[in-house]
Design a protein around this motif. Structure first.
Motif, PDB file in Angstrom:
ATOM      1  N   VAL A  14       0.846  -1.202   0.000  1.00  0.00           N
ATOM      2  CA  VAL A  14       0.000   0.000   0.000  1.00  0.00           C
ATOM      3  C   VAL A  14       0.873   1.240   0.000  1.00  0.00           C
ATOM      4  N   HIS A  15       0.258   2.339  -0.471  1.00  0.00           N
ATOM      5  CA  HIS A  15       0.961   3.624  -0.452  1.00  0.00           C
ATOM      6  C   HIS A  15      -0.056   4.762  -0.532  1.00  0.00           C
ATOM      7  N   ASN A  16      -0.190   5.490   0.566  1.00  0.00           N
ATOM      8  CA  ASN A  16      -0.981   6.724   0.620  1.00  0.00           C
ATOM      9  C   ASN A  16      -2.421   6.565   0.123  1.00  0.00           C
ATOM     10  N   ASP A  44       3.616  -1.199   3.947  1.00  0.00           N
ATOM     11  CA  ASP A  44       3.350   0.224   3.778  1.00  0.00           C
ATOM     12  C   ASP A  44       4.596   0.890   3.210  1.00  0.00           C
ATOM     13  N   ASP A  45       4.549   1.179   1.926  1.00  0.00           N
ATOM     14  CA  ASP A  45       5.735   1.668   1.229  1.00  0.00           C
ATOM     15  C   ASP A  45       5.847   3.188   1.319  1.00  0.00           C
ATOM     16  N   SER A  52      -0.258   3.610   8.286  1.00  0.00           N
ATOM     17  CA  SER A  52       0.216   2.660   9.298  1.00  0.00           C
ATOM     18  C   SER A  52      -0.435   2.914  10.646  1.00  0.00           C
ATOM     19  N   GLU A  53      -0.570   4.199  11.000  1.00  0.00           N
ATOM     20  CA  GLU A  53      -1.187   4.535  12.283  1.00  0.00           C
ATOM     21  C   GLU A  53      -2.653   4.089  12.314  1.00  0.00           C
ATOM     22  N   GLN A  66       7.281  -1.747   7.120  1.00  0.00           N
ATOM     23  CA  GLN A  66       7.558  -0.439   6.541  1.00  0.00           C
ATOM     24  C   GLN A  66       8.497  -0.561   5.347  1.00  0.00           C
ATOM     25  N   GLY A  67       8.108   0.060   4.241  1.00  0.00           N
ATOM     26  CA  GLY A  67       8.951   0.092   3.057  1.00  0.00           C
ATOM     27  C   GLY A  67       9.689   1.406   2.943  1.00  0.00           C
TER      28      GLY A  67
END
Length: 308
Positions: A14-16, A44-45, A52-53, A66-67
């Protein structure tokens, strides 16, 4: 009677897209996991929108990795699969986060994979905005079309009523036995930073794995966002898109690699690429024409349905 549960690791990069990701996880939290042990891993890239939170707050049982922010889809998925394999599962389910899942979909996919030896199983992908319409299911390679032909007018009512064999499964939702990763490896993130699924399942098929779609396993997907047309870009940007940027859907090197490694043979792939270039030159666009008429998939794949 055996009470052993089938272990499934679910992996998504995932990203944003915080809201979309949380909606995806909410639907996964409602799954019927009878007979299954399910664990979810999110890669989470480099999100900066609190993804993430939000996951930690709402879904504390989900493992978040974490990426660095430059993994893209393919290596982001690979990172998740490597982590998943450390949990010693029976299957890894690779998904996109822009999806909502029917509560029974995973049980059906596992059932089909278990009944059919050496099989990789895809779900029935449907569109969020028109949830009866199919999305990217069972493409067929056509050398003289210069590409995989995708279906544009299929619905939940036109598919076979039992799992059927296909030549490729897109990566939105794919159940892969651990043995398939051990035999075929992971996706190639160097050649395909953003489209590694394009050649992954055809590679497994060449290794003797069956590719199946289970029509009972329904997953609802966000429609694709198409990249900007090349002719609307400046010269420098167009060069980057077409030649250097392997993450772009228009990139010619990435497409050539995918044709050579994803088509039925390298000869078919090379010929298909030449046809693609010719058609693109004629139309001044990479947009493919849809089928004017399409027979129902239950007719097209009548001989490919799995025997009961």
């Amino acid at each position: 009677m055996s009470t052993e549960r089938v272990r499934v690791e679910i992996v998504a990069p995932v990203h944003n897209r915080k809201d979309i990701t949380l909606k995806c996880l909410k639907s996964l939290s409602r799954l019927d996991t009878t007979g299954l042990t399910v664990h979810v891993i999110i890669v989470d890239d480099g999100s900066t929108d609190g993804t993430s939170e939000g996951i930690a707050e709402q879904f504390p049982g989900v493992e978040v990795i974490q990426g660095s922010g430059d993994l893209w889809y393919t290596e982001g998925t690979n990172v998740g699969v490597r982590a998943a394999l450390r949990h010693d599962p029976d299957f890894v389910l690779m998904i996109n986060d822009d999806a909502v899942f029917d509560q029974d979909f995973l049980r059906f996919m596992v059932e089909t994979a278990t009944k059919n030896e050496r099989s990789v199983v895809g779900s029935l992908l449907l569109l969020w905005d028109t949830p009866h319409k199919l999305f990217q299911i069972a493409p067929v390679w056509d050398t003289w079309f210069g590409d995989w032909r995708h279906w544009h007018h299929q619905t939940v009512w036109t598919v076979p009523d039992r799992p059927w064999h296909v030549d490729s499964i897109v990566g939105n939702c794919v159940l892969v036995p651990v043995a398939a990763f051990k035999e075929g490896g992971l996706m190639d993130s160097k050649k395909y930073p953003n489209f590694g699924d394009a050649v992954f399942t055809p590679k497994l098929k060449r290794l003797g794995w069956k590719l199946l779609i289970d029509p009972r396993a329904r997953v609802f997907c966000l429609p694709n966002t198409l990249p900007a047309r090349v002719k609307k870009l400046g010269l420098r940007k167009a060069f980057s898109v077409l030649i250097t940027d392997l993450g772009n859907g228009h990139n010619l090197r990435r497409r050539l690699y995918a044709y050579l490694e994803g088509a039925p043979s390298k000869v078919h792939g090379a010929l298909g690429f030449i046809v693609f270039l010719f058609r693109a030159g004629l139309t001044d666009s990479y947009k493919k024409t849809s089928h004017a008429q399409e027979p129902p998939l239950r007719e097209t794949f009548s001989s490919a349905v799995v025997d009961e």
